[in-house]
Design a protein around this motif. Structure first.
Motif, PDB file in Angstrom:
ATOM      1  N   PRO A 122       1.339  -1.012   0.026  1.00 26.94           N
ATOM      2  CA  PRO A 122       0.002   0.113   0.111  1.00 26.94           C
ATOM      3  C   PRO A 122       0.405   1.364  -0.343  1.00 26.94           C
ATOM      4  O   PRO A 122       0.480   1.964  -0.270  1.00 26.94           O
ATOM      5  N   ALA A 123       2.061   1.090   0.666  1.00 24.54           N
ATOM      6  CA  ALA A 123       2.965   2.296   0.792  1.00 24.54           C
ATOM      7  C   ALA A 123       3.640   1.992  -0.299  1.00 24.54           C
ATOM      8  O   ALA A 123       4.607   3.463  -0.579  1.00 24.54           O
ATOM      9  N   GLY A 124       4.123   1.501  -1.699  1.00 25.97           N
ATOM     10  CA  GLY A 124       5.402   0.865  -2.163  1.00 25.97           C
ATOM     11  C   GLY A 124       6.500   0.831  -1.476  1.00 25.97           C
ATOM     12  O   GLY A 124       7.180   1.278  -1.913  1.00 25.97           O
ATOM     13  N   TYR A 125       6.402   0.441  -0.403  1.00 21.87           N
ATOM     14  CA  TYR A 125       7.966   0.375   0.864  1.00 21.87           C
ATOM     15  C   TYR A 125       8.832  -1.393   0.247  1.00 21.87           C
ATOM     16  O   TYR A 125       7.508  -2.071   0.071  1.00 21.87           O
ATOM     17  N   ARG A 126       9.723  -1.137  -0.043  1.00 19.46           N
ATOM     18  CA  ARG A 126      10.111  -2.337  -0.485  1.00 19.46           C
ATOM     19  C   ARG A 126      10.872  -3.663   0.438  1.00 19.46           C
ATOM     20  O   ARG A 126      11.088  -4.269   0.185  1.00 19.46           O
ATOM     21  N   GLY A 127      11.057  -2.678   1.223  1.00 17.43           N
ATOM     22  CA  GLY A 127      11.276  -3.611   2.831  1.00 17.43           C
ATOM     23  C   GLY A 127      13.033  -3.162   2.978  1.00 17.43           C
ATOM     24  O   GLY A 127      13.381  -2.713   2.115  1.00 17.43           O
ATOM     25  N   GLY A 128      13.081  -3.718   3.933  1.00 13.81           N
ATOM     26  CA  GLY A 128      15.337  -3.280   4.287  1.00 13.81           C
ATOM     27  C   GLY A 128      14.964  -3.396   6.340  1.00 13.81           C
ATOM     28  O   GLY A 128      14.422  -4.432   6.683  1.00 13.81           O
ATOM     29  N   ARG A 129      15.754  -3.128   6.531  1.00  9.55           N
ATOM     30  CA  ARG A 129      17.044  -3.579   7.732  1.00  9.55           C
ATOM     31  C   ARG A 129      16.676  -2.174   7.933  1.00  9.55           C
ATOM     32  O   ARG A 129      17.874  -1.668   7.973  1.00  9.55           O
ATOM     33  N   THR A 130      15.864  -1.262   9.228  1.00  5.45           N
ATOM     34  CA  THR A 130      16.578  -0.046   9.548  1.00  5.45           C
ATOM     35  C   THR A 130      15.504   0.057  11.257  1.00  5.45           C
ATOM     36  O   THR A 130      15.377  -1.424  11.872  1.00  5.45           O
ATOM     37  N   LYS A 131      15.598   0.598  11.568  1.00  3.10           N
ATOM     38  CA  LYS A 131      15.093   1.097  13.094  1.00  3.10           C
ATOM     39  C   LYS A 131      13.694   0.856  12.701  1.00  3.10           C
ATOM     40  O   LYS A 131      12.903   1.451  12.145  1.00  3.10           O
ATOM     41  N   LEU A 132      13.239   1.010  14.229  1.00  4.21           N
ATOM     42  CA  LEU A 132      11.647   0.349  14.204  1.00  4.21           C
ATOM     43  C   LEU A 132      10.393   1.602  13.756  1.00  4.21           C
ATOM     44  O   LEU A 132       9.602   1.593  13.239  1.00  4.21           O
ATOM     45  N   THR A 133      10.906   2.942  14.385  1.00  5.30           N
ATOM     46  CA  THR A 133      10.735   4.365  14.641  1.00  5.30           C
ATOM     47  C   THR A 133       9.930   3.989  12.559  1.00  5.30           C
ATOM     48  O   THR A 133       8.999   4.920  12.592  1.00  5.30           O
ATOM     49  N   ASN A 134      10.871   3.954  11.603  1.00  3.39           N
ATOM     50  CA  ASN A 134      10.674   4.245  10.652  1.00  3.39           C
ATOM     51  C   ASN A 134       9.484   3.256   9.938  1.00  3.39           C
ATOM     52  O   ASN A 134       9.195   3.105   8.569  1.00  3.39           O
ATOM     53  N   ALA A 135       8.676   2.256  10.395  1.00  2.51           N
ATOM     54  CA  ALA A 135       7.925   1.105  10.255  1.00  2.51           C
ATOM     55  C   ALA A 135       6.934   2.140  10.037  1.00  2.51           C
ATOM     56  O   ALA A 135       5.747   1.777   9.212  1.00  2.51           O
ATOM     57  N   MET A 136       6.730   2.856  11.127  1.00  2.00           N
ATOM     58  CA  MET A 136       5.208   4.156  10.840  1.00  2.00           C
ATOM     59  C   MET A 136       5.383   4.905   9.124  1.00  2.00           C
ATOM     60  O   MET A 136       4.723   5.340   8.772  1.00  2.00           O
ATOM     61  N   SER A 137       7.093   5.615   9.064  1.00  2.00           N
ATOM     62  CA  SER A 137       6.697   6.602   8.433  1.00  2.00           C
ATOM     63  C   SER A 137       7.020   6.209   6.912  1.00  2.00           C
ATOM     64  O   SER A 137       6.532   6.693   6.114  1.00  2.00           O
ATOM     65  N   TYR A 138       7.526   5.166   6.751  1.00  2.00           N
ATOM     66  CA  TYR A 138       6.814   4.055   6.029  1.00  2.00           C
ATOM     67  C   TYR A 138       5.784   3.415   4.748  1.00  2.00           C
ATOM     68  O   TYR A 138       5.631   4.016   4.228  1.00  2.00           O
ATOM     69  N   GLY A 139       5.478   2.856   6.346  1.00  2.00           N
ATOM     70  CA  GLY A 139       4.464   2.491   6.378  1.00  2.00           C
ATOM     71  C   GLY A 139       2.887   3.989   5.989  1.00  2.00           C
ATOM     72  O   GLY A 139       2.045   3.375   5.389  1.00  2.00           O
ATOM     73  N   SER A 140       2.486   4.641   6.564  1.00  2.00           N
ATOM     74  CA  SER A 140       2.422   5.835   5.935  1.00  2.00           C
ATOM     75  C   SER A 140       2.412   6.922   4.929  1.00  2.00           C
ATOM     76  O   SER A 140       1.691   7.262   4.532  1.00  2.00           O
ATOM     77  N   ARG A 141       3.207   5.880   3.977  1.00  2.00           N
ATOM     78  CA  ARG A 141       3.146   6.695   2.679  1.00  2.00           C
ATOM     79  C   ARG A 141       1.929   5.993   1.561  1.00  2.00           C
ATOM     80  O   ARG A 141       1.606   5.524   1.692  1.00  2.00           O
ATOM     81  N   VAL A 142       1.414   7.385   1.048  1.00  2.00           N
ATOM     82  CA  VAL A 142       0.579   7.140  -0.137  1.00  2.00           C
ATOM     83  C   VAL A 142       1.120   7.320  -1.093  1.00  2.00           C
ATOM     84  O   VAL A 142       0.865   8.790  -1.512  1.00  2.00           O
ATOM     85  N   PRO A 143       0.951   6.793  -2.064  1.00  2.00           N
ATOM     86  CA  PRO A 143       2.254   7.347  -2.933  1.00  2.00           C
ATOM     87  C   PRO A 143       1.216   8.237  -3.867  1.00  2.00           C
ATOM     88  O   PRO A 143       1.825   8.662  -4.540  1.00  2.00           O
ATOM     89  N   ASP A 144       0.130   8.248  -4.285  1.00  2.00           N
ATOM     90  CA  ASP A 144      -0.996   9.686  -5.356  1.00  2.00           C
ATOM     91  C   ASP A 144      -0.839  10.907  -4.412  1.00  2.00           C
ATOM     92  O   ASP A 144      -1.775  11.428  -4.371  1.00  2.00           O
ATOM     93  N   ARG A 145      -0.566  10.664  -2.497  1.00  2.00           N
ATOM     94  CA  ARG A 145      -1.296  11.523  -2.299  1.00  2.00           C
ATOM     95  C   ARG A 145       0.108  11.880  -1.518  1.00  2.00           C
ATOM     96  O   ARG A 145      -0.090  11.856   0.602  1.00  2.00           O
ATOM     97  N   PRO A 146       1.794  12.325  -1.441  1.00  2.00           N
ATOM     98  CA  PRO A 146       2.368  12.576  -0.949  1.00  2.00           C
ATOM     99  C   PRO A 146       3.041  13.194   0.031  1.00  2.00           C
ATOM    100  O   PRO A 146       3.114  13.057   1.600  1.00  2.00           O
ATOM    101  N   LYS A 147       1.999  14.081   0.501  1.00  2.00           N
ATOM    102  CA  LYS A 147       1.783  15.582   1.024  1.00  2.00           C
ATOM    103  C   LYS A 147       0.577  15.334   2.323  1.00  2.00           C
ATOM    104  O   LYS A 147       0.421  15.960   3.369  1.00  2.00           O
ATOM    105  N   ARG A 148       0.281  13.599   1.613  1.00  2.00           N
ATOM    106  CA  ARG A 148      -1.121  13.921   3.236  1.00  2.00           C
ATOM    107  C   ARG A 148      -0.506  11.871   3.839  1.00  2.00           C
ATOM    108  O   ARG A 148      -1.309  10.768   3.323  1.00  2.00           O
ATOM    109  N   PRO A 149       0.485  12.366   4.238  1.00  2.00           N
ATOM    110  CA  PRO A 149       0.592  10.370   4.784  1.00  2.00           C
ATOM    111  C   PRO A 149      -0.204   9.950   6.021  1.00  2.00           C
ATOM    112  O   PRO A 149      -1.429  10.740   5.862  1.00  2.00           O
ATOM    113  N   ASP A 150      -0.715   8.810   6.245  1.00  2.00           N
ATOM    114  CA  ASP A 150      -1.804   7.624   6.267  1.00  2.00           C
ATOM    115  C   ASP A 150      -1.310   7.586   7.641  1.00  2.00           C
ATOM    116  O   ASP A 150      -0.901   6.691   7.385  1.00  2.00           O
ATOM    117  N   PRO A 151      -1.491   8.260   8.787  1.00  2.00           N
ATOM    118  CA  PRO A 151      -0.867   7.036  10.108  1.00  2.00           C
ATOM    119  C   PRO A 151      -1.520   5.836  10.634  1.00  2.00           C
ATOM    120  O   PRO A 151      -0.825   4.870  10.769  1.00  2.00           O
TER     121      PRO A 151
END
Length: 366
Positions: A122-151
């Protein structure tokens, strides 16, 4: 939504408000002041007349919830003044309630915990190993509205990561922004807490005003509010400010401890105030919450309210999981739990956590 100097608020608010909503407010909205079941008085009539049988009472909401339960409580760092800013999980709390629902364990995962984050379509994220906090950031991305993330969408990915890491099924949870938390505390007349070490605020002056921005990254200038050790009564802005400080001995692990202590103290205050018998006070609390709670779950909040209504502050064990920094050379990569911290999760899943904590009493937060 909120921004400005309040943007670094901690998950204590998320944990606190979610627990309050689940264990108190939700129950009150349906239970009302006269929730005891009473037997109707027999109807007086002629000998030939039998009283009509009373209909069987319907089971209360959530009567089928027996546990175990795992609630994921997420507080997000949002900066509405920055276009396109993605929410970060400022910290993460898990409330584990074993079968029987008579006790609970509240523990935090470091926001910088290094984890595997799976691909999330749904967020167009390809996966990776990183900090837990970033899961919220990457998962909230909405590809067709980049300036309006979805918590709420970010929560979906974060909860999946937390479940994979801990081995716990996540039953429900919440994402919170934090405007109005000080009003929530003030509506309850403040909170009493034992300050366990001297805490100097980076963000507030003694009169509650925000300190002025200063030189350097995250710098401030001006007089500082100080919380001295001992029993203290904190109002709204003080409680919020105390729980967000992490530039202390122990760093973010100390902040996690203070968050948990404040949660327990305020839940105790709410239960002691007997809110379930004071509908007008409940309305004040609900008004203070406003729209800062985004609840995520397959069941209604009221179902969990009835199921967990018997919990008391004394039945909630606070647990601090030890961790350490990881990296290469002088490069900081994040945090990892120690062997003891990881073992806690194993014993929790196996239902042996009481014996484990008895052998490792330093994990219990006073």
């Amino acid at each position: 939504m909120w921004g400005g100097n309040r943007r670094w608020l901690t998950l204590v608010l998320a944990g606190l408000v979610t627990i309050v909503v689940i264990t108190v407010i939700g129950a009150v909205t349906t239970r009302g002041p006269d929730d005891e079941q009473t037997t109707p008085a027999a109807t007086t009539g002629s000998p030939s007349t039998s009283p009509s049988p009373s209909p069987s009472p319907s089971p209360p909401p959530g009567a089928d919830i027996t546990g175990p339960l795992n609630l994921l409580l997420v507080g997000i760092d949002t900066r509405v003044s920055v276009p396109g800013w993605e929410p970060h999980a400022d910290a993460v709390l898990i409330l584990h309630v074993p079968a029987g629902l008579s006790e609970a364990y509240l523990f935090s995962l470091p926001r910088d915990l290094v984890v595997d984050i799976p691909a999330f379509e749904p967020a167009g994220y390809r996966g990776g190993r990183t900090k837990l906090t970033n899961a919220m950031s990457y998962g909230s991305r909405v590809p067709d509205r980049p300036k309006r993330p979805d918590p709420a969408q970010g929560y979906d990915l974060l909860s999946q990561v937390v479940s994979d890491y801990t081995g716990l099924r996540i039953d429900a949870g919440a994402v919170l922004t934090f405007g109005g938390f000080d009003k929530l505390v003030d509506s309850l007349g403040g909170v009493d807490i034992e300050v366990d070490q001297r805490v100097v605020s980076r963000h507030r002056q003694p009169d509650g005003k925000h300190r002025s921005p200063g030189p350097g990254v995250g710098g401030y200038t001006g007089p500082q509010m100080v919380y001295e050790p001992g029993d203290r009564h904190l109002n709204g802005w003080q409680a919020l400010d105390y729980a967000r400080q992490r530039y202390l001995p122990g760093g973010d692990y100390t902040r996690q401890r203070h968050q948990q202590q404040l949660i327990r103290a305020l839940v105790g205050k709410i239960l002691d105030a007997d809110l379930a018998r004071q509908p007008e006070r409940v309305e004040q609390v609900v008004a203070a919450l406003g729209d800062m709670l985004v609840y995520v779950g397959g069941r209604r909040i009221v179902d969990f309210a009835y199921a967990l209504g018997g919990l008391s502050p004394e039945a909630i064990t606070l647990v601090g999981l030890p961790g350490a920094a990881v990296g290469r050379g002088g490069s900081y990569r994040g945090e990892e739990l120690t062997q003891v911290g990881r073992r806690f999760l194993t014993e929790l899943r196996a239902g042996r956590v009481d014996a484990f904590l008895a052998d490792n009493p330093k994990l219990k937060v006073p």
